[in-house]
Scaffold this motif. Structure first.
Motif, short mmCIF file in Angstrom:
data_model
loop_
_atom_site.label_atom_id
_atom_site.label_comp_id
_atom_site.label_asym_id
_atom_site.label_seq_id
_atom_site.Cartn_x
_atom_site.Cartn_y
_atom_site.Cartn_z
N ALA A 45 -2.09 -4.07 -5.26
CA ALA A 45 -2.53 -3.49 -6.54
C ALA A 45 -2.09 -4.36 -7.71
O ALA A 45 -0.96 -4.86 -7.75
CB ALA A 45 -1.96 -2.08 -6.69
N THR A 46 -3.00 -4.54 -8.64
CA THR A 46 -2.74 -5.30 -9.86
C THR A 46 -3.27 -4.48 -11.04
O THR A 46 -3.91 -3.45 -10.84
CB THR A 46 -3.46 -6.66 -9.85
N PRO A 78 -3.69 0.86 -3.42
CA PRO A 78 -4.00 -0.11 -2.37
C PRO A 78 -2.96 -1.21 -2.31
O PRO A 78 -2.28 -1.49 -3.31
CB PRO A 78 -5.36 -0.67 -2.81
N THR A 126 -4.51 10.92 -8.49
CA THR A 126 -4.19 9.73 -7.71
C THR A 126 -3.25 10.11 -6.57
O THR A 126 -2.25 10.78 -6.79
CB THR A 126 -3.50 8.67 -8.60
N GLY A 147 -5.76 -4.93 -12.74
CA GLY A 147 -7.21 -4.80 -12.63
C GLY A 147 -7.69 -3.82 -11.58
O GLY A 147 -8.85 -3.40 -11.59
N THR A 148 -6.81 -3.42 -10.67
CA THR A 148 -7.23 -2.50 -9.60
C THR A 148 -6.59 -1.12 -9.72
O THR A 148 -6.90 -0.25 -8.92
CB THR A 148 -6.89 -3.08 -8.21
N LEU A 149 -5.72 -0.93 -10.70
CA LEU A 149 -5.08 0.38 -10.89
C LEU A 149 -6.06 1.35 -11.54
O LEU A 149 -7.00 0.93 -12.22
CB LEU A 149 -3.84 0.23 -11.77
N GLN A 159 0.87 -1.18 0.00
CA GLN A 159 0.00 0.00 0.00
C GLN A 159 0.90 1.22 0.00
O GLN A 159 1.93 1.25 0.69
CB GLN A 159 -0.89 -0.01 1.25
#
Length: 181
Positions: free
Chosen positions: A103-104, A100, A96, A106-108, A56
């Motif tokens: 983070a991958t 988190p 930004t 798919g989560t960026l 994180q």
């Protein structure tokens, strides 16, 4: 302009930028500065057994004019002659201020790209120094950039990304964790 005046103007600009750079900081709930990385941030493979999860990160105080961010994780102590790139994320929108844990792609945030690490993936690759080496330094750097997007894709090497970051940086904030085995 005389040499003395040019020097004074350059020094004044450097001090002005340095003062603003001091306001730009990065922190993490997963990594304490100068402390050993948790197993969650250690690679899974190459003889290492960790969670291989990105930490994180939160940052604030970026220089005025910041149009995007990049995050890099680099080990300058890797016995390669050129260090080891563990993670890079770039084209993070200017709004930004954190990523988190775990983070991958798919989560960026939309538009963000993960560059190629030295494990050969476009993803986070955790710490995994050779057995018996002294603890390596894992430098997480958040780069404030003066451009909206870098003209790179997920195959960008750490060296190419480093070149583009240094050419476009308005400031950077760094956090260093340690890991040895």
């Amino acid at each position: 302009m005389t040499t003395a005046r040019l020097f004074a103007a350059t020094l004044g600009l450097a001090l002005h930028l340095g003062a603003h750079a001091a306001d730009f900081t990065v922190s993490s709930t997963d990594i304490a500065p100068g402390q050993t990385l948790a197993p969650a941030q250690v690679f899974q493979g190459f003889g290492c057994t960790g969670g291989n999860l990105a930490p994180q990160l939160s940052w604030h105080g970026a220089p005025a004019g910041t149009k995007s961010y990049a995050v890099t994780l680099y080990d300058p102590d890797a016995p390669t002659g050129s260090g080891w790139w563990h993670w890079s994320v770039f084209n993070l929108p200017a709004g930004t201020t954190s990523l988190p844990g775990g983070a991958t792609a798919g989560t960026l945030p939309a538009g963000a790209i993960q560059g190629r690490n030295d494990f050969g993936d476009s993803a986070y690759g955790g710490a995994c120094p050779p057995p018996g080496d002294k603890a390596h330094r894992y430098q997480i750097t958040v780069w404030a950039l003066g451009v909206d997007k870098l003209p790179l894709d997920q195959q960008a090497s750490g060296a190419m990304l480093g070149y583009m970051l240094n050419a476009n940086a308005l400031g950077k904030a760094q956090l260093t964790g340690l890991y040895g085995r």
